[in-house]
Motif scaffolding. Structure first.
Motif, PDB file in Angstrom:
ATOM      1  N   LEU A  21      11.375  31.031  10.093  1.00 13.03           N
ATOM      2  CA  LEU A  21      10.492  32.017  10.705  1.00 13.03           C
ATOM      3  C   LEU A  21      11.287  33.169  11.331  1.00 13.03           C
ATOM      4  CD1 LEU A  21       7.649  32.915  11.664  1.00 13.03           C
ATOM      5  CD2 LEU A  21       8.056  31.541  13.710  1.00 13.03           C
ATOM      6  N   LEU A  22      12.325  32.834  12.063  1.00 10.01           N
ATOM      7  CA  LEU A  22      13.154  33.871  12.683  1.00 10.01           C
ATOM      8  C   LEU A  22      13.871  34.728  11.642  1.00 10.01           C
ATOM      9  CD1 LEU A  22      14.598  31.861  15.687  1.00 10.01           C
ATOM     10  CD2 LEU A  22      13.181  33.914  15.836  1.00 10.01           C
ATOM     11  N   VAL A  23      14.395  34.088  10.612  1.00  9.76           N
ATOM     12  CA  VAL A  23      15.088  34.838   9.558  1.00  9.76           C
ATOM     13  C   VAL A  23      14.123  35.821   8.898  1.00  9.76           C
ATOM     14  CG1 VAL A  23      16.162  34.648   7.273  1.00  9.76           C
ATOM     15  CG2 VAL A  23      16.875  33.126   9.120  1.00  9.76           C
ATOM     16  N   GLU A  24      12.942  35.354   8.522  1.00 13.51           N
ATOM     17  CA  GLU A  24      11.970  36.223   7.853  1.00 13.51           C
ATOM     18  C   GLU A  24      11.480  37.339   8.772  1.00 13.51           C
ATOM     19  OE1 GLU A  24      11.260  36.307   4.591  1.00 13.51           O
ATOM     20  OE2 GLU A  24      12.837  34.783   4.520  1.00 13.51           O
ATOM     21  N   THR A  25      11.384  37.071  10.055  1.00  6.13           N
ATOM     22  CA  THR A  25      10.951  38.085  11.011  1.00  6.13           C
ATOM     23  C   THR A  25      12.015  39.166  11.205  1.00  6.13           C
ATOM     24  OG1 THR A  25       9.607  36.453  12.177  1.00  6.13           O
ATOM     25  CG2 THR A  25      10.179  38.458  13.391  1.00  6.13           C
ATOM     26  N   LEU A  26      13.274  38.768  11.238  1.00  8.99           N
ATOM     27  CA  LEU A  26      14.364  39.704  11.526  1.00  8.99           C
ATOM     28  C   LEU A  26      14.922  40.406  10.289  1.00  8.99           C
ATOM     29  CD1 LEU A  26      16.246  37.538  14.145  1.00  8.99           C
ATOM     30  CD2 LEU A  26      14.876  39.578  14.597  1.00  8.99           C
ATOM     31  N   LYS A  27      14.715  39.840   9.112  1.00  6.12           N
ATOM     32  CA  LYS A  27      15.284  40.384   7.882  1.00  6.12           C
ATOM     33  C   LYS A  27      14.984  41.875   7.664  1.00  6.12           C
ATOM     34  CE  LYS A  27      15.214  37.507   4.454  1.00  6.12           C
ATOM     35  NZ  LYS A  27      14.801  36.730   3.285  1.00  6.12           N
ATOM     36  N   PRO A  28      13.761  42.342   7.895  1.00  7.05           N
ATOM     37  CA  PRO A  28      13.482  43.772   7.678  1.00  7.05           C
ATOM     38  C   PRO A  28      14.220  44.720   8.629  1.00  7.05           C
ATOM     39  CG  PRO A  28      11.442  42.501   7.828  1.00  7.05           C
ATOM     40  CD  PRO A  28      12.565  41.590   8.207  1.00  7.05           C
ATOM     41  N   LEU A  29      14.767  44.192   9.709  1.00  8.50           N
ATOM     42  CA  LEU A  29      15.452  45.032  10.696  1.00  8.50           C
ATOM     43  C   LEU A  29      16.904  45.333  10.315  1.00  8.50           C
ATOM     44  CD1 LEU A  29      14.040  43.386  13.933  1.00  8.50           C
ATOM     45  CD2 LEU A  29      13.214  45.433  12.740  1.00  8.50           C
ATOM     46  N   GLU A  30      17.361  44.787   9.198  1.00  6.85           N
ATOM     47  CA  GLU A  30      18.679  45.049   8.619  1.00  6.85           C
ATOM     48  C   GLU A  30      19.861  44.605   9.482  1.00  6.85           C
ATOM     49  OE1 GLU A  30      18.771  49.108   7.290  1.00  6.85           O
ATOM     50  OE2 GLU A  30      17.285  48.719   5.737  1.00  6.85           O
ATOM     51  N   TYR A  31      19.693  43.473  10.125  1.00 15.06           N
ATOM     52  CA  TYR A  31      20.820  42.831  10.792  1.00 15.06           C
ATOM     53  C   TYR A  31      21.409  41.811   9.836  1.00 15.06           C
ATOM     54  CZ  TYR A  31      19.350  44.774  15.250  1.00 15.06           C
ATOM     55  OH  TYR A  31      19.019  45.629  16.269  1.00 15.06           O
ATOM     56  N   GLU A  32      22.688  41.522   9.967  1.00 20.16           N
ATOM     57  CA  GLU A  32      23.266  40.414   9.223  1.00 20.16           C
ATOM     58  C   GLU A  32      22.880  39.147   9.980  1.00 20.16           C
ATOM     59  OE1 GLU A  32      27.532  38.664   7.658  1.00 20.16           O
ATOM     60  OE2 GLU A  32      27.466  40.660   8.538  1.00 20.16           O
ATOM     61  N   ILE A  33      22.251  38.221   9.288  1.00 16.84           N
ATOM     62  CA  ILE A  33      21.736  37.024   9.941  1.00 16.84           C
ATOM     63  C   ILE A  33      22.482  35.795   9.440  1.00 16.84           C
ATOM     64  CG2 ILE A  33      19.705  35.587  10.302  1.00 16.84           C
ATOM     65  CD1 ILE A  33      18.038  38.153   9.775  1.00 16.84           C
ATOM     66  N   LEU A  34      23.004  35.025  10.378  1.00 17.38           N
ATOM     67  CA  LEU A  34      23.649  33.750  10.084  1.00 17.38           C
ATOM     68  C   LEU A  34      22.757  32.677  10.694  1.00 17.38           C
ATOM     69  CD1 LEU A  34      27.211  34.856  11.176  1.00 17.38           C
ATOM     70  CD2 LEU A  34      26.324  34.779   8.853  1.00 17.38           C
ATOM     71  N   ALA A  35      22.208  31.797   9.863  1.00 19.40           N
ATOM     72  CA  ALA A  35      21.222  30.832  10.338  1.00 19.40           C
ATOM     73  C   ALA A  35      21.676  29.406  10.064  1.00 19.40           C
ATOM     74  CB  ALA A  35      19.885  31.106   9.665  1.00 19.40           C
ATOM     75  N   TYR A  36      21.501  28.548  11.064  1.00 19.25           N
ATOM     76  CA  TYR A  36      21.906  27.149  10.965  1.00 19.25           C
ATOM     77  C   TYR A  36      20.848  26.253  11.584  1.00 19.25           C
ATOM     78  CZ  TYR A  36      26.668  28.598   9.856  1.00 19.25           C
ATOM     79  OH  TYR A  36      27.781  29.126   9.251  1.00 19.25           O
ATOM     80  N   SER A  37      20.603  25.110  10.947  1.00 22.80           N
ATOM     81  CA  SER A  37      19.774  24.084  11.566  1.00 22.80           C
ATOM     82  C   SER A  37      20.651  22.928  12.057  1.00 22.80           C
ATOM     83  CB  SER A  37      18.704  23.569  10.587  1.00 22.80           C
ATOM     84  OG  SER A  37      19.296  23.099   9.413  1.00 22.80           O
TER      85      SER A  37
END
Length: 73
Positions: A21-37
Motif C-alpha cells: 500500500l505504501l509503495v503504490e501510494t508513494l510511487k507516483p511521487l518519484e522517490y526511490e523506494i526500498l521496501a522490506y517486510s
C-alpha cells in the motif's frame, strides 16, 4: 536517460499488505523506494545505504521498530 529521484524512502513493515500500500501510494511521487517486510534483511542489505526518510512499523515479531532504528542509525 537515467531517471532522477527526489530522494530515497525506506519502508519496513512485517505486514506485506502495508508495504504494498505504501509503495503504490508513494510511487507516483518519484522517490526511490526500498521496501522490506523483513527488518533483519533490511538491516543486512542497507548497511551503507543513505536513506532520506524511513517509514517503519514499531511492532514487528523479529525486531521492534525502535531497536531497528537504533541499529540502522
Amino acid at each position: 536517460m537515467e531517471k532522477l529521484y527526489k530522494g530515497k524512502i525506506l519502508i519496513v513493515d512485517d505486514d506485506a499488505m502495508n508495504v504494498e500500500l505504501l509503495v503504490e501510494t508513494l510511487k507516483p511521487l518519484e522517490y526511490e523506494i526500498l521496501a522490506y517486510s523483513d527488518p533483519i534483511k533490511a538491516l543486512k542489505d542497507l548497511q551503507t545505504t543513505k536513506i532520506d526518510l524511513v517509514l517503519l512499523d514499531t511492532v514487528m515479531p523479529q525486531i521492534c521498530g525502535f531497536e531497528f532504528s537504533e541499529k540502522f542509525i
